[in-house]
Write a protein that holds these residues in place. Structure first.
Motif, PDB file in Angstrom:
ATOM      1  N   SER A  30       1.215   5.726  -0.200  1.00 26.48           N
ATOM      2  CA  SER A  30       2.253   6.526  -0.854  1.00 26.48           C
ATOM      3  C   SER A  30       2.818   5.710  -2.009  1.00 26.48           C
ATOM      4  O   SER A  30       2.303   4.636  -2.327  1.00 26.48           O
ATOM      5  CB  SER A  30       3.369   6.889   0.139  1.00 26.48           C
ATOM      6  OG  SER A  30       4.083   5.732   0.530  1.00 26.48           O
ATOM      7  N   ARG A  31       3.886   6.211  -2.598  1.00 30.63           N
ATOM      8  CA  ARG A  31       4.549   5.477  -3.670  1.00 30.63           C
ATOM      9  C   ARG A  31       6.039   5.362  -3.369  1.00 30.63           C
ATOM     10  O   ARG A  31       6.594   6.166  -2.657  1.00 30.63           O
ATOM     11  CB  ARG A  31       4.337   6.163  -5.024  1.00 30.63           C
ATOM     12  CG  ARG A  31       2.883   6.145  -5.472  1.00 30.63           C
ATOM     13  CD  ARG A  31       2.723   6.475  -6.939  1.00 30.63           C
ATOM     14  NE  ARG A  31       1.315   6.449  -7.328  1.00 30.63           N
ATOM     15  CZ  ARG A  31       0.667   5.365  -7.693  1.00 30.63           C
ATOM     16  NH1 ARG A  31       1.299   4.198  -7.731  1.00 30.63           N
ATOM     17  NH2 ARG A  31      -0.614   5.410  -8.031  1.00 30.63           N
ATOM     18  N   PRO A  38       0.797  -1.233   0.000  1.00 29.63           N
ATOM     19  CA  PRO A  38       0.000   0.000   0.000  1.00 29.63           C
ATOM     20  C   PRO A  38       0.828   1.281   0.000  1.00 29.63           C
ATOM     21  O   PRO A  38       0.279   2.342  -0.305  1.00 29.63           O
ATOM     22  CB  PRO A  38      -0.847  -0.115   1.279  1.00 29.63           C
ATOM     23  CG  PRO A  38      -0.087  -1.055   2.147  1.00 29.63           C
ATOM     24  CD  PRO A  38       0.557  -2.031   1.213  1.00 29.63           C
ATOM     25  N   ASN A  39       2.096   1.198   0.337  1.00 31.73           N
ATOM     26  CA  ASN A  39       2.889   2.423   0.189  1.00 31.73           C
ATOM     27  C   ASN A  39       3.783   2.359  -1.047  1.00 31.73           C
ATOM     28  O   ASN A  39       4.768   3.068  -1.169  1.00 31.73           O
ATOM     29  CB  ASN A  39       3.693   2.773   1.463  1.00 31.73           C
ATOM     30  CG  ASN A  39       4.794   1.795   1.778  1.00 31.73           C
ATOM     31  OD1 ASN A  39       4.852   0.705   1.215  1.00 31.73           O
ATOM     32  ND2 ASN A  39       5.688   2.182   2.683  1.00 31.73           N
ATOM     33  N   PHE A  65      10.568   8.839   8.390  1.00 30.54           N
ATOM     34  CA  PHE A  65      11.676   9.163   7.484  1.00 30.54           C
ATOM     35  C   PHE A  65      11.867   8.066   6.433  1.00 30.54           C
ATOM     36  O   PHE A  65      12.101   8.350   5.268  1.00 30.54           O
ATOM     37  CB  PHE A  65      12.966   9.372   8.277  1.00 30.54           C
ATOM     38  CG  PHE A  65      14.157   9.672   7.414  1.00 30.54           C
ATOM     39  CD1 PHE A  65      14.351  10.940   6.884  1.00 30.54           C
ATOM     40  CD2 PHE A  65      15.084   8.683   7.118  1.00 30.54           C
ATOM     41  CE1 PHE A  65      15.445  11.207   6.068  1.00 30.54           C
ATOM     42  CE2 PHE A  65      16.181   8.946   6.300  1.00 30.54           C
ATOM     43  CZ  PHE A  65      16.356  10.215   5.774  1.00 30.54           C
ATOM     44  N   PHE A  66      11.771   6.798   6.856  1.00 30.67           N
ATOM     45  CA  PHE A  66      11.984   5.734   5.863  1.00 30.67           C
ATOM     46  C   PHE A  66      10.680   5.275   5.192  1.00 30.67           C
ATOM     47  O   PHE A  66      10.667   4.323   4.428  1.00 30.67           O
ATOM     48  CB  PHE A  66      12.798   4.564   6.424  1.00 30.67           C
ATOM     49  CG  PHE A  66      12.107   3.657   7.413  1.00 30.67           C
ATOM     50  CD1 PHE A  66      11.113   2.774   7.021  1.00 30.67           C
ATOM     51  CD2 PHE A  66      12.507   3.631   8.742  1.00 30.67           C
ATOM     52  CE1 PHE A  66      10.504   1.907   7.921  1.00 30.67           C
ATOM     53  CE2 PHE A  66      11.909   2.765   9.659  1.00 30.67           C
ATOM     54  CZ  PHE A  66      10.899   1.911   9.241  1.00 30.67           C
ATOM     55  N   ASN A  67       9.575   6.000   5.482  1.00 29.85           N
ATOM     56  CA  ASN A  67       8.314   5.795   4.770  1.00 29.85           C
ATOM     57  C   ASN A  67       7.636   4.465   5.102  1.00 29.85           C
ATOM     58  O   ASN A  67       7.103   3.797   4.217  1.00 29.85           O
ATOM     59  CB  ASN A  67       8.516   5.915   3.251  1.00 29.85           C
ATOM     60  CG  ASN A  67       7.199   6.109   2.505  1.00 29.85           C
ATOM     61  OD1 ASN A  67       6.293   6.765   2.991  1.00 29.85           O
ATOM     62  ND2 ASN A  67       7.085   5.508   1.329  1.00 29.85           N
ATOM     63  N   ARG A  68       7.610   4.121   6.384  1.00 35.17           N
ATOM     64  CA  ARG A  68       6.879   2.910   6.788  1.00 35.17           C
ATOM     65  C   ARG A  68       5.386   3.087   6.559  1.00 35.17           C
ATOM     66  O   ARG A  68       4.669   2.129   6.279  1.00 35.17           O
ATOM     67  CB  ARG A  68       7.171   2.598   8.261  1.00 35.17           C
ATOM     68  CG  ARG A  68       6.631   1.267   8.729  1.00 35.17           C
ATOM     69  CD  ARG A  68       7.009   0.992  10.191  1.00 35.17           C
ATOM     70  NE  ARG A  68       6.331   1.890  11.101  1.00 35.17           N
ATOM     71  CZ  ARG A  68       6.592   1.973  12.413  1.00 35.17           C
ATOM     72  NH1 ARG A  68       7.547   1.213  12.939  1.00 35.17           N
ATOM     73  NH2 ARG A  68       5.928   2.815  13.172  1.00 35.17           N
ATOM     74  N   ALA A  69       4.899   4.311   6.760  1.00 35.77           N
ATOM     75  CA  ALA A  69       3.510   4.685   6.451  1.00 35.77           C
ATOM     76  C   ALA A  69       2.471   4.098   7.413  1.00 35.77           C
ATOM     77  O   ALA A  69       1.312   3.931   7.038  1.00 35.77           O
ATOM     78  CB  ALA A  69       3.165   4.364   5.001  1.00 35.77           C
ATOM     79  N   TYR A  70       2.871   3.752   8.612  1.00 35.38           N
ATOM     80  CA  TYR A  70       1.923   3.482   9.688  1.00 35.38           C
ATOM     81  C   TYR A  70       2.613   3.775  11.014  1.00 35.38           C
ATOM     82  O   TYR A  70       3.837   3.762  11.110  1.00 35.38           O
ATOM     83  CB  TYR A  70       1.396   2.039   9.643  1.00 35.38           C
ATOM     84  CG  TYR A  70       2.376   0.977  10.091  1.00 35.38           C
ATOM     85  CD1 TYR A  70       2.553   0.684  11.437  1.00 35.38           C
ATOM     86  CD2 TYR A  70       3.124   0.251   9.166  1.00 35.38           C
ATOM     87  CE1 TYR A  70       3.451  -0.285  11.864  1.00 35.38           C
ATOM     88  CE2 TYR A  70       4.023  -0.712   9.575  1.00 35.38           C
ATOM     89  CZ  TYR A  70       4.178  -0.977  10.928  1.00 35.38           C
ATOM     90  OH  TYR A  70       5.079  -1.929  11.343  1.00 35.38           O
ATOM     91  N   GLU A  71       1.807   4.056  12.047  1.00 38.85           N
ATOM     92  CA  GLU A  71       2.354   4.365  13.368  1.00 38.85           C
ATOM     93  C   GLU A  71       2.507   3.094  14.194  1.00 38.85           C
ATOM     94  O   GLU A  71       1.814   2.100  13.979  1.00 38.85           O
ATOM     95  CB  GLU A  71       1.447   5.368  14.085  1.00 38.85           C
ATOM     96  CG  GLU A  71       1.385   6.730  13.409  1.00 38.85           C
ATOM     97  CD  GLU A  71       0.515   7.707  14.167  1.00 38.85           C
ATOM     98  OE1 GLU A  71      -0.265   7.276  15.058  1.00 38.85           O
ATOM     99  OE2 GLU A  71       0.597   8.919  13.872  1.00 38.85           O
TER     100      GLU A  71
END
Length: 304
Positions: A39-40, A32-33, A157-163
């Motif tokens: 994100s992409r 999904p990221n 920063f590394f774009n994990r895209a979840y908390e």
């Protein structure tokens, strides 16, 4: 005699009374990221294959991939029992009917005795959890969650895209269903605080993780991390630094947690750094040597 490290190999031998190998499979997933939902581009360290550099390829059927993988290890493993490991990208990121189809296809192979499924904590909706609970009752199953760190600023920063709270919430659900899960932790992430890696290991233990996969942060070609490394804004751990951190984790976690991995093994063709990581056996030997020098073992400093 105290066991220095409780490895996955130890656990599987205890459970199945013989050595068991995993076969890495490609279920044709994305993330999904990567696809634009979140994100992409994916996480900045993730390879073009989504950490599935050693799978057989998505153009082949699940059974064909299993047969190919069995052939690959046949010269060093003479057994006939394997765990089907859905590895690259996010292996629950699809319609539940498709998931059921490929999981059951893997389990229908005569040599498969269990499933391992790598995914993200934010890709385990209720209908998927129901399917996993069903599978858990009829086969040996574990889920792998890519946490990497509990430092949400580093994760951003590394774009994990979840908390991190998403991981905590899904761990509670998996525990309630009696589904084993393994937590991935990366040591040496850019911008991490000194003891983030250790705090992450202890946190995941407190969340009920069954196992740990400890990776070094390595830089591969065609990733955002490559650009950071080449412009000098990224420092990678030395072998000595990495070994010290691994032993610190082992000392502080329960001796009952199953250690699935203690180093990464990136593709030689695409790996940029650290080059010492190519010598996987040397890294593992160095970890055992450090345990001996420090007269320590998994769980020595563990506190409930």
């Amino acid at each position: 005699m105290v066991k220095k490290i409780y490895t996955l190999n130890d656990f599987l031998k205890e459970k199945f009374n013989e050595k068991i190998y995993k076969v890495s499979l490609d279920g044709g997933f994305t993330c999904p990221n990567r696809d634009g939902k979140l994100s992409r581009g994916g996480c900045i360290f993730c390879s073009e294959n989504g950490s599935g550099d050693f799978t057989s390829g998505k153009l082949k059927s699940i059974h064909q991939q299993i047969d190919d993988q069995i052939e690959l290890v046949s010269n060093k493993y003479k057994g006939n029992k394997y765990i089907a490991y859905f590895q690259n990208f996010t292996n629950t990121y699809a319609d539940v009917n498709y998931l059921r189809k490929i999981y059951e296809e893997a389990l229908s192979h005569k040599n498969i005795i269990g499933l391992a499924i790598a995914t993200r904590p934010d890709c385990l909706e209720e209908d998927i959890l129901e399917l996993l609970a069903e599978l858990n009752k009829k086969t040996f199953l574990w889920i792998e969650l890519g946490l990497q760190t509990i430092n949400d600023e580093v994760a951003k920063f590394f774009n994990r895209a979840y908390e991190t709270k998403v991981y905590e919430e899904i761990s509670q659900k998996l525990n309630k269903l009696g589904i084993k899960f393994v937590t991935h932790i990366i040591i040496g992430l850019p911008k991490e605080e000194k003891n983030d890696y250790l705090k992450t290991a202890i946190f995941s233990q407190n969340c009920g993780t069954w196992g740990l996969k400890l990776h070094l942060m390595y830089v591969v070609k065609n990733t955002i991390l490559e650009n950071l490394y080449k412009n000098g804004s990224l420092k990678v751990n030395s072998k000595e630094e990495y070994v010290e951190k691994i032993v610190n984790v082992l000392e502080n976690i329960s001796p009952e947690i199953v250690i699935h991995r203690m180093t990464g093994d990136g593709d030689r063709e695409t790996l940029l750094a650290p080059l010492w990581s190519i010598k996987k056996i040397d890294v593992l030997n160095s970890i055992h040597k450090e345990l001996k020098i420090r007269n320590t073992y998994q769980g020595k400093l563990y506190k409930k």
